[in-house]
Design a protein around this motif. Structure first.
Motif, PDB file in Angstrom:
ATOM      1  N   MET A   1       0.760  -1.110   0.481  1.00 22.55           N
ATOM      2  CA  MET A   1       0.106   0.113  -0.288  1.00 22.55           C
ATOM      3  C   MET A   1       1.111   1.113   0.129  1.00 22.55           C
ATOM      4  SD  MET A   1      -3.174   0.802   2.421  1.00 22.55           S
ATOM      5  CE  MET A   1      -3.607   2.342   3.193  1.00 22.55           C
ATOM      6  N   LYS A   2       0.552   1.672  -1.193  1.00 21.29           N
ATOM      7  CA  LYS A   2       1.548   3.536  -0.815  1.00 21.29           C
ATOM      8  C   LYS A   2       1.339   4.660   0.178  1.00 21.29           C
ATOM      9  CE  LYS A   2       2.182   3.317  -5.940  1.00 21.29           C
ATOM     10  NZ  LYS A   2       1.744   4.184  -6.813  1.00 21.29           N
ATOM     11  N   SER A   3       1.580   5.261   0.656  1.00 21.49           N
ATOM     12  CA  SER A   3       1.491   5.925   1.735  1.00 21.49           C
ATOM     13  C   SER A   3       0.801   7.533   1.179  1.00 21.49           C
ATOM     14  CB  SER A   3       3.096   6.654   2.537  1.00 21.49           C
ATOM     15  OG  SER A   3       2.740   7.734   2.712  1.00 21.49           O
ATOM     16  N   VAL A   4       0.596   7.904   2.106  1.00 21.27           N
ATOM     17  CA  VAL A   4      -0.968   9.101   1.655  1.00 21.27           C
ATOM     18  C   VAL A   4       0.008  10.485   1.841  1.00 21.27           C
ATOM     19  CG1 VAL A   4      -3.256   8.343   2.762  1.00 21.27           C
ATOM     20  CG2 VAL A   4      -1.335   9.857   3.998  1.00 21.27           C
ATOM     21  N   ASP A   5       1.653  10.121   2.011  1.00 22.00           N
ATOM     22  CA  ASP A   5       2.611  10.766   2.287  1.00 22.00           C
ATOM     23  C   ASP A   5       4.013  11.226   0.477  1.00 22.00           C
ATOM     24  OD1 ASP A   5       2.318  11.766   4.246  1.00 22.00           O
ATOM     25  OD2 ASP A   5       4.010  10.495   4.968  1.00 22.00           O
ATOM     26  N   ASP A   6       2.881  10.006  -0.338  1.00 25.94           N
ATOM     27  CA  ASP A   6       3.557   9.696  -1.436  1.00 25.94           C
ATOM     28  C   ASP A   6       2.393  10.585  -2.337  1.00 25.94           C
ATOM     29  OD1 ASP A   6       3.939   9.183  -4.106  1.00 25.94           O
ATOM     30  OD2 ASP A   6       3.371   7.053  -4.322  1.00 25.94           O
ATOM     31  N   PRO A   7       3.411  11.696  -3.112  1.00 25.81           N
ATOM     32  CA  PRO A   7       2.004  12.932  -3.680  1.00 25.81           C
ATOM     33  C   PRO A   7       1.405  12.312  -5.404  1.00 25.81           C
ATOM     34  CG  PRO A   7       4.678  13.258  -3.992  1.00 25.81           C
ATOM     35  CD  PRO A   7       3.951  12.121  -3.036  1.00 25.81           C
ATOM     36  N   HIS A   8       2.399  11.378  -6.289  1.00 24.21           N
ATOM     37  CA  HIS A   8       1.388  10.259  -6.761  1.00 24.21           C
ATOM     38  C   HIS A   8       0.439   9.892  -6.306  1.00 24.21           C
ATOM     39  CE1 HIS A   8       4.183  11.781 -10.070  1.00 24.21           C
ATOM     40  NE2 HIS A   8       5.341  10.508  -8.829  1.00 24.21           N
ATOM     41  N   GLU A   9       0.342   9.305  -4.898  1.00 25.34           N
ATOM     42  CA  GLU A   9      -1.013   8.851  -4.337  1.00 25.34           C
ATOM     43  C   GLU A   9      -2.032  10.081  -4.089  1.00 25.34           C
ATOM     44  OE1 GLU A   9      -4.133   6.247  -3.280  1.00 25.34           O
ATOM     45  OE2 GLU A   9      -1.792   5.703  -4.496  1.00 25.34           O
ATOM     46  N   ALA A  10      -1.553  10.247  -3.510  1.00 21.98           N
ATOM     47  CA  ALA A  10      -2.089  12.067  -2.477  1.00 21.98           C
ATOM     48  C   ALA A  10      -3.125  12.818  -4.406  1.00 21.98           C
ATOM     49  CB  ALA A  10      -1.140  13.428  -2.095  1.00 21.98           C
ATOM     50  N   GLU A  11      -2.522  12.342  -5.298  1.00 19.31           N
ATOM     51  CA  GLU A  11      -3.030  13.378  -6.493  1.00 19.31           C
ATOM     52  C   GLU A  11      -3.928  12.596  -6.974  1.00 19.31           C
ATOM     53  OE1 GLU A  11      -1.967  16.133 -10.151  1.00 19.31           O
ATOM     54  OE2 GLU A  11      -0.630  14.232  -9.785  1.00 19.31           O
ATOM     55  N   ARG A  12      -3.441  10.952  -6.698  1.00 15.35           N
ATOM     56  CA  ARG A  12      -4.416   9.946  -7.343  1.00 15.35           C
ATOM     57  C   ARG A  12      -6.174  10.081  -5.715  1.00 15.35           C
ATOM     58  NH1 ARG A  12      -3.268   5.630 -10.348  1.00 15.35           N
ATOM     59  NH2 ARG A  12      -4.617   4.002  -8.906  1.00 15.35           N
ATOM     60  N   ARG A  13      -5.748  10.484  -5.908  1.00 19.11           N
ATOM     61  CA  ARG A  13      -6.908  10.789  -4.475  1.00 19.11           C
ATOM     62  C   ARG A  13      -7.643  11.704  -4.386  1.00 19.11           C
ATOM     63  NH1 ARG A  13      -5.333   8.143   1.781  1.00 19.11           N
ATOM     64  NH2 ARG A  13      -4.889   6.415   0.603  1.00 19.11           N
ATOM     65  N   LEU A  14      -6.829  12.918  -4.696  1.00 21.11           N
ATOM     66  CA  LEU A  14      -7.615  14.170  -5.094  1.00 21.11           C
ATOM     67  C   LEU A  14      -8.442  14.169  -6.712  1.00 21.11           C
ATOM     68  CD1 LEU A  14      -8.388  16.822  -4.434  1.00 21.11           C
ATOM     69  CD2 LEU A  14      -6.145  17.489  -5.334  1.00 21.11           C
ATOM     70  N   THR A  15      -7.755  13.196  -7.462  1.00 24.05           N
ATOM     71  CA  THR A  15      -8.691  13.062  -8.960  1.00 24.05           C
ATOM     72  C   THR A  15      -9.790  12.258  -8.280  1.00 24.05           C
ATOM     73  OG1 THR A  15      -6.767  13.160  -9.609  1.00 24.05           O
ATOM     74  CG2 THR A  15      -8.483  11.866 -11.105  1.00 24.05           C
ATOM     75  N   ARG A  16      -9.832  10.867  -7.427  1.00 21.31           N
ATOM     76  CA  ARG A  16     -10.334  10.157  -7.990  1.00 21.31           C
ATOM     77  C   ARG A  16     -11.985  10.997  -6.409  1.00 21.31           C
ATOM     78  NH1 ARG A  16      -8.524   6.515  -4.975  1.00 21.31           N
ATOM     79  NH2 ARG A  16      -8.898   4.599  -6.504  1.00 21.31           N
ATOM     80  N   LEU A  17     -11.749  12.022  -5.989  1.00 21.05           N
ATOM     81  CA  LEU A  17     -12.822  12.940  -5.194  1.00 21.05           C
ATOM     82  C   LEU A  17     -13.833  13.693  -6.097  1.00 21.05           C
ATOM     83  CD1 LEU A  17     -13.789  12.882  -2.033  1.00 21.05           C
ATOM     84  CD2 LEU A  17     -11.153  15.179  -2.290  1.00 21.05           C
ATOM     85  N   MET A  18     -12.956  14.979  -6.675  1.00 18.82           N
ATOM     86  CA  MET A  18     -13.139  15.561  -7.669  1.00 18.82           C
ATOM     87  C   MET A  18     -14.002  14.933  -8.765  1.00 18.82           C
ATOM     88  SD  MET A  18     -10.179  17.922  -8.166  1.00 18.82           S
ATOM     89  CE  MET A  18     -11.275  18.746  -9.537  1.00 18.82           C
ATOM     90  N   ALA A  19     -13.779  12.977  -9.336  1.00 19.82           N
ATOM     91  CA  ALA A  19     -14.654  11.853 -10.367  1.00 19.82           C
ATOM     92  C   ALA A  19     -15.106  11.925  -9.679  1.00 19.82           C
ATOM     93  CB  ALA A  19     -13.895  11.673 -10.880  1.00 19.82           C
ATOM     94  N   SER A  20     -15.164  12.103  -8.675  1.00 18.73           N
ATOM     95  CA  SER A  20     -17.021  11.246  -7.572  1.00 18.73           C
ATOM     96  C   SER A  20     -18.397  12.295  -7.048  1.00 18.73           C
ATOM     97  CB  SER A  20     -16.049  10.839  -6.344  1.00 18.73           C
ATOM     98  OG  SER A  20     -16.110  11.624  -5.076  1.00 18.73           O
ATOM     99  N   CYS A  21     -17.800  13.490  -7.906  1.00 20.03           N
ATOM    100  CA  CYS A  21     -19.089  14.436  -7.154  1.00 20.03           C
ATOM    101  C   CYS A  21     -20.004  13.781  -8.088  1.00 20.03           C
ATOM    102  CB  CYS A  21     -18.685  15.824  -7.640  1.00 20.03           C
ATOM    103  SG  CYS A  21     -20.076  16.574  -7.086  1.00 20.03           S
ATOM    104  N   ARG A  22     -21.022  13.484  -7.390  1.00 14.05           N
ATOM    105  CA  ARG A  22     -22.534  12.995  -8.272  1.00 14.05           C
ATOM    106  C   ARG A  22     -23.787  14.288  -8.167  1.00 14.05           C
ATOM    107  NH1 ARG A  22     -21.782   8.153  -9.644  1.00 14.05           N
ATOM    108  NH2 ARG A  22     -20.155   6.840  -8.529  1.00 14.05           N
ATOM    109  N   HIS A  23     -24.171  15.360  -7.701  1.00 15.34           N
ATOM    110  CA  HIS A  23     -24.602  16.637  -7.875  1.00 15.34           C
ATOM    111  C   HIS A  23     -25.018  16.008  -9.015  1.00 15.34           C
ATOM    112  CE1 HIS A  23     -26.354  20.146  -7.071  1.00 15.34           C
ATOM    113  NE2 HIS A  23     -26.285  19.917  -6.246  1.00 15.34           N
ATOM    114  N   PRO A  24     -26.603  16.220  -9.108  1.00 14.21           N
ATOM    115  CA  PRO A  24     -27.146  16.633 -10.463  1.00 14.21           C
ATOM    116  C   PRO A  24     -26.786  17.709 -11.559  1.00 14.21           C
ATOM    117  CG  PRO A  24     -28.631  16.499  -8.857  1.00 14.21           C
ATOM    118  CD  PRO A  24     -27.451  15.893  -7.801  1.00 14.21           C
TER     119      PRO A  24
END
Length: 179
Positions: A1-24
């Motif tokens: 498992m990658k550390s949350v301190d890994d900038p690439h993993e942090a960016e992947r998480r941010l991407t997932r978070l931004m893409a997950s917005c399901r507001h109509p």
């Protein structure tokens, strides 16, 4: 498992978070914003409106915006993308109906964001009120590029920097100065 301190993993998480917005509103607006951004349609339309309704100031702002956009697109798509190849975010990061028509070109930097930032920056320099209005679609386009799965947030941030650089490069053009 990658550390949350890994900038690439942090960016992947941010991407997932931004893409997950399901507001109509987001679901309805994303395709409209994406289509308006394609081939810089929105910026050409705004330039036409500025030139038609804004008098000499509007024509100068439109000219400056289009020149800056052209410079930013040349920098982004003609210089940086071929040198710095980066894959688009993987589909597993995009939890909605799948990424729409993602290009095969490098993800870094976002050319759509570069065009938006360049146009907006150049217009704002000449007509601050119009530039503030241009900032609305510019921000929507930047957010759409991540939400659609076409780019990582850092691609969009780099595109904004490239856009500002494009506006700076064209600052000395004869029709683009404040008079």
């Amino acid at each position: 498992m990658k550390s949350v301190d890994d900038p690439h993993e942090a960016e992947r998480r941010l991407t997932r978070l931004m893409a997950s917005c399901r507001h109509p509103l987001v679901r309805r607006a994303r395709p409209v914003v994406g289509e308006a951004a394609e081939h810089t349609k929105v910026w050409w339309a705004i330039a036409l409106a500025l030139a038609a309704a804004g008098g000499s100031r509007g024509r100068r702002a439109a000219t400056a915006g289009l020149a800056a956009m052209g410079a930013a697109e040349l920098l982004s798509n003609g210089v940086i993308k071929p040198l710095l190849r980066r894959r688009r975010p993987p589909e597993e990061l995009i939890p909605h109906d799948g990424p729409d028509d993602r290009p095969d070109s490098s993800s870094f930097p976002s050319g759509h964001t570069a065009a938006a930032a360049a146009f907006t920056t150049a217009v704002a320099r000449i007509w601050p009120g119009a530039g503030a209005l241009c900032a609305v679609p510019a921000v929507l386009i930047a957010a759409e590029r991540v939400h659609s799965g076409a780019h990582y947030p850092s691609d969009v941030a780099a595109g904004a920097v490239v856009g500002a650089a494009g506006a700076c490069l064209t600052r000395r053009l004869p029709g683009a100065r404040l008079a």
